[in-house]
Design a protein around this motif. Structure first.
Motif, PDB file in Angstrom:
ATOM      1  N   ARG A 179     -15.121   6.998   4.467  1.00  0.00           N
ATOM      2  CA  ARG A 179     -15.259   6.580   5.869  1.00  0.00           C
ATOM      3  C   ARG A 179     -13.982   5.957   6.410  1.00  0.00           C
ATOM      4  O   ARG A 179     -13.795   5.896   7.623  1.00  0.00           O
ATOM      5  N   HIS A 180     -13.122   5.462   5.541  1.00  0.00           N
ATOM      6  CA  HIS A 180     -11.953   4.709   6.004  1.00  0.00           C
ATOM      7  C   HIS A 180     -10.626   5.367   5.645  1.00  0.00           C
ATOM      8  O   HIS A 180      -9.575   4.784   5.866  1.00  0.00           O
ATOM      9  N   PHE A 181     -10.668   6.582   5.093  1.00  0.00           N
ATOM     10  CA  PHE A 181      -9.435   7.252   4.717  1.00  0.00           C
ATOM     11  C   PHE A 181      -8.672   7.726   5.948  1.00  0.00           C
ATOM     12  O   PHE A 181      -9.252   8.260   6.886  1.00  0.00           O
ATOM     13  N   ARG A 182      -7.373   7.524   5.930  1.00  0.00           N
ATOM     14  CA  ARG A 182      -6.472   8.040   6.958  1.00  0.00           C
ATOM     15  C   ARG A 182      -5.373   8.833   6.273  1.00  0.00           C
ATOM     16  O   ARG A 182      -4.650   8.300   5.435  1.00  0.00           O
ATOM     17  N   ALA A 183      -5.245  10.108   6.649  1.00  0.00           N
ATOM     18  CA  ALA A 183      -4.277  10.983   5.989  1.00  0.00           C
ATOM     19  C   ALA A 183      -2.860  10.469   6.185  1.00  0.00           C
ATOM     20  O   ALA A 183      -2.478  10.026   7.279  1.00  0.00           O
ATOM     21  N   GLY A 184      -2.080  10.510   5.110  1.00  0.00           N
ATOM     22  CA  GLY A 184      -0.691  10.099   5.167  1.00  0.00           C
ATOM     23  C   GLY A 184       0.239  11.302   5.147  1.00  0.00           C
ATOM     24  O   GLY A 184      -0.181  12.445   5.348  1.00  0.00           O
ATOM     25  N   SER A 185       1.495  11.040   4.860  1.00  0.00           N
ATOM     26  CA  SER A 185       2.513  12.082   4.889  1.00  0.00           C
ATOM     27  C   SER A 185       2.869  12.531   3.478  1.00  0.00           C
ATOM     28  O   SER A 185       2.823  11.751   2.529  1.00  0.00           O
ATOM     29  N   LEU A 186       3.226  13.821   3.369  1.00  0.00           N
ATOM     30  CA  LEU A 186       3.707  14.357   2.105  1.00  0.00           C
ATOM     31  C   LEU A 186       5.228  14.435   2.058  1.00  0.00           C
ATOM     32  O   LEU A 186       5.793  14.951   1.100  1.00  0.00           O
ATOM     33  N   ARG A 187       5.902  13.915   3.062  1.00  0.00           N
ATOM     34  CA  ARG A 187       7.357  13.996   3.093  1.00  0.00           C
ATOM     35  C   ARG A 187       7.947  13.201   1.937  1.00  0.00           C
ATOM     36  O   ARG A 187       7.596  12.036   1.727  1.00  0.00           O
ATOM     37  N   PRO A 188       8.875  13.806   1.158  1.00  0.00           N
ATOM     38  CA  PRO A 188       9.447  13.114  -0.004  1.00  0.00           C
ATOM     39  C   PRO A 188      10.089  11.782   0.351  1.00  0.00           C
ATOM     40  O   PRO A 188      10.008  10.824  -0.426  1.00  0.00           O
ATOM     41  N   GLY A 189      10.729  11.714   1.514  1.00  0.00           N
ATOM     42  CA  GLY A 189      11.374  10.465   1.904  1.00  0.00           C
ATOM     43  C   GLY A 189      10.386   9.330   2.073  1.00  0.00           C
ATOM     44  O   GLY A 189      10.638   8.186   1.663  1.00  0.00           O
ATOM     45  N   VAL A 190       9.234   9.648   2.686  1.00  0.00           N
ATOM     46  CA  VAL A 190       8.196   8.630   2.873  1.00  0.00           C
ATOM     47  C   VAL A 190       7.657   8.175   1.524  1.00  0.00           C
ATOM     48  O   VAL A 190       7.468   6.970   1.270  1.00  0.00           O
ATOM     49  N   LEU A 191       7.392   9.140   0.627  1.00  0.00           N
ATOM     50  CA  LEU A 191       6.893   8.800  -0.698  1.00  0.00           C
ATOM     51  C   LEU A 191       7.905   7.952  -1.455  1.00  0.00           C
ATOM     52  O   LEU A 191       7.536   6.953  -2.096  1.00  0.00           O
ATOM     53  N   ALA A 192       9.180   8.326  -1.383  1.00  0.00           N
ATOM     54  CA  ALA A 192      10.216   7.578  -2.101  1.00  0.00           C
ATOM     55  C   ALA A 192      10.316   6.145  -1.593  1.00  0.00           C
ATOM     56  O   ALA A 192      10.477   5.201  -2.377  1.00  0.00           O
ATOM     57  N   ARG A 193      10.215   5.959  -0.271  1.00  0.00           N
ATOM     58  CA  ARG A 193      10.276   4.597   0.279  1.00  0.00           C
ATOM     59  C   ARG A 193       9.080   3.770  -0.174  1.00  0.00           C
ATOM     60  O   ARG A 193       9.215   2.586  -0.491  1.00  0.00           O
ATOM     61  N   THR A 194       7.911   4.396  -0.184  1.00  0.00           N
ATOM     62  CA  THR A 194       6.717   3.677  -0.623  1.00  0.00           C
ATOM     63  C   THR A 194       6.841   3.252  -2.076  1.00  0.00           C
ATOM     64  O   THR A 194       6.545   2.096  -2.429  1.00  0.00           O
ATOM     65  N   VAL A 195       7.280   4.171  -2.932  1.00  0.00           N
ATOM     66  CA  VAL A 195       7.458   3.848  -4.349  1.00  0.00           C
ATOM     67  C   VAL A 195       8.508   2.757  -4.520  1.00  0.00           C
ATOM     68  O   VAL A 195       8.333   1.810  -5.301  1.00  0.00           O
ATOM     69  N   ARG A 196       9.600   2.874  -3.769  1.00  0.00           N
ATOM     70  CA  ARG A 196      10.663   1.865  -3.873  1.00  0.00           C
ATOM     71  C   ARG A 196      10.145   0.490  -3.473  1.00  0.00           C
ATOM     72  O   ARG A 196      10.436  -0.520  -4.123  1.00  0.00           O
ATOM     73  N   ASP A 197       9.360   0.430  -2.400  1.00  0.00           N
ATOM     74  CA  ASP A 197       8.813  -0.853  -1.956  1.00  0.00           C
ATOM     75  C   ASP A 197       7.889  -1.457  -3.011  1.00  0.00           C
ATOM     76  O   ASP A 197       7.915  -2.673  -3.250  1.00  0.00           O
TER      77      ASP A 197
END
Length: 393
Positions: A179-197
Motif C-alpha cells: 500500500r505504501h510502495f513508491r517506485a524509484g529509479s534504476l539509474r546507476p547514478g541514483v543507486l550509487a549515490r544511495t549506496v554511498r550515503d
C-alpha cells in the motif's frame, strides 16, 4: 502478511543451506575434503551476497512483492535440479545460481516490512521473518538428515526442493499487495549515490559489520558440526546429526523476542547480551561430551538469532530513504560473513579440529563486542545515554 513472509523465510533458509547438514555424505560421494565440500554452502551464500544489491535496486523499481515472487520461483526451480548434479563442480555452480536467485528475498522483505508495518511493531515483524529463517534452516537440516540416512543426499535435497515449492506458492497467494510502495529509479547514478550515503553513515557501517561477524560464527559452527558429530568420540548416524538442528527452534524464540530484549536493555545492551551468549556457547561446545556440546549449540543459536534480529531491524529504522539498498548492504555483509565463516571454519577444523573452529568464532564475537563498544563511546561523546532505545548501536 507476517505468515506469508514467515513462509518466505522458511523457503529461503531451507534452500540456502540445504547441503550443510549433508556435507559428510557429499564428501564421501565425490571423494573430497570438508573444505572442498563446504563450497556448496559458501557458493550459495556468496551468490546471494553478490546479487542482493542489484536485486534490491530492481525491487525499488518493480516492487517488493514482484521481485520476491520471481526470486523464489527461480530458486525453487534450481532446487529441483540440484539433486542431479553429476560432479562437485556442477553442484557448486547450481548452488551459486540458487543463492543469486534468493538474493531478491532478504532485502526486499525487510524493506517491504519497513514500509508496510508501524514503526513500533517493526522489530517484532522482522523478528518473525528471521524466525521463519530459523524454522527453514532447522526443518531443512532435520528433513535432509533423516532422508539422506535412508535414501542418500540427492533424494534428501530433492525432497527439500518440493517443500520449498509449496512454501513459494503459499507465499505468493498470501502476501498482500503493498500500500505504501513508491517506485524509484534504476539509474546507476541514483543507486550509487544511495549506496554511498548509506556507507557514509557510521551507524549503518557498524550494523553491517556486526551482521557479518555474527554470521561468521554461525556459518562456521554449522558447516563443521556435522563432521564433528559423525566422528569419534560421538560417531552419530546422519539422521541423528540432522536432528541436532532442532536447536534452531531456540533461534525462532530468541528472534521473535528481540523486540522485548531491546525494550529492556536498549539496542546496544541487547547486542552485548547476544554476543556474550554466543561466546558462552562456543566455549561450552569444546567439551567432549554430547550434552554440553548440545547446550553450547543452543546458546550459540539463541545469541546469533537475537543479534541478527536486533541489527537488521536497526538498519530498517536508521535508513529513511533507499531502505531496500540499506537492507541489501546489510544482507550482503551478512552473507559474506556466512561464506567466510563456512570456509574459515572448515579450514580451521581441518588444521586444528573443533578448537580451531571455536577460535574463529570467538574472534568474530570479540569483533561484535568491540564494534558495539565503539557505538557506546560515540553515544557518550554526543551526549546520548549509553542505554538507548533508538536505532543506534
Amino acid at each position: 502478511m507476517s505468515f506469508a513472509l514467515f513462509l518466505a523465510g522458511v523457503a529461503t533458509f531451507a534452500l540456502l543451506y540445504s547441503t550443510q547438514a549433508l556435507l559428510p555424505l557429499i564428501s564421501g560421494d565425490f571423494g573430497v575434503s570438508a573444505s572442498d565440500a563446504s563450497w556448496t554452502v559458501a557458493a550459495a551464500t556468496g551468490g546471494l551476497a553478490v546479487f542482493v544489491l542489484p536485486m534490491s535496486a530492481l525491487s525499488e523499481r518493480f516492487g517488493r512483492r514482484t521481485v520476491m515472487t520471481a526470486s523464489l520461483a527461480v530458486a525453487v526451480t534450481v532446487g529441483l535440479l540440484v539433486p542431479f548434479a553429476p560432479s562437485l563442480g556442477w553442484l557448486v555452480a547450481l548452488r551459486a545460481v540458487q543463492g543469486a536467485a534468493l538474493a531478491g528475498l532478504p532485502a526486499s522483505a525487510t524493506a517491504y516490512l519497513a514500509e508496510e508495518v508501524r514503526p513500533k511493531a517493526l522489530v517484532t515483524a522482522i523478528g518473525l521473518f528471521v524466525a521463519g529463517n530459523s524454522v527453514g534452516g532447522m526443518s531443512g537440516r532435520v528433513i535432509t538428515g533423516w532422508a539422506a540416512q535412508e535414501w542418500g543426499w540427492r533424494v534428501a535435497v530433492g525432497l527439500l526442493g518440493v517443500i520449498a515449492v509449496a512454501c513459494a506458492v503459499a507465499f505468493r497467494l498470501l502476501l498482500p499487495a503493498p500500500r505504501h510502495f513508491r517506485a524509484g529509479s534504476l539509474r546507476p547514478g541514483v543507486l550509487a549515490r544511495t549506496v554511498r550515503d548509506h556507507l557514509a553513515n557510521p551507524l549503518l557501517r557498524r550494523l553491517y559489520a556486526i551482521g557479518a561477524l555474527f554470521m561468521t560464527v554461525f556459518g562456521g559452527v554449522y558447516t563443521v558440526i556435522g563432521y564433528r558429530l559423525t566422528e569419534a568420540p560421538f560417531s552419530l548416524p546422519q539422521g541423528i546429526v540432522g536432528s541436532v538442528f532442532l536447536v534452531y527452534l531456540v533461534g525462532t524464540v530468541s528472534a521473535s523476542a528481540a523486540g522485548r530484549l531491546v525494550a529492556r536493555l536498549g539496542r546496544r545492551g541487547a547486542l552485548y547480551a547476544a554476543g556474550g551468549t554466543t561466546a558462552a556457547g562456543l566455549l561450552l561446545s569444546l567439551a567432549d561430551a554430547l550434552v554440553p556440546v548440545l547446550l553450547g549449540l543452543v546458546l550459540i543459536t539463541a545469541g546469533f538469532f537475537a543479534g541478527h534480529a536486533v541489527a537488521s531491524s536497526a538498519v530498517g529504522k536508521t535508513a529513511t530513504q533507499g531502505r531496500a539498498q540499506a537492507a541489501a548492504l546489510y544482507q550482503s555483509a551478512y552473507y559474506v560473513g556466512s561464506s567466510a565463516g563456512s570456509t574459515a571454519g572448515a579450514v580451521a577444523f581441518h588444521a586444528g579440529g573443533w578448537a580451531g573452529t571455536v577460535g574463529v568464532g570467538l574472534l568474530a564475537v570479540a569483533g561484535v563486542v568491540a564494534i558495539t563498544a565503539v557505538g557506546s563511546l560515540a553515544a557518550m561523546r554526543s551526549g546520548a545515554p549509553v542505554r538507548v532505545r533508538s536505532a543506534s548501536c
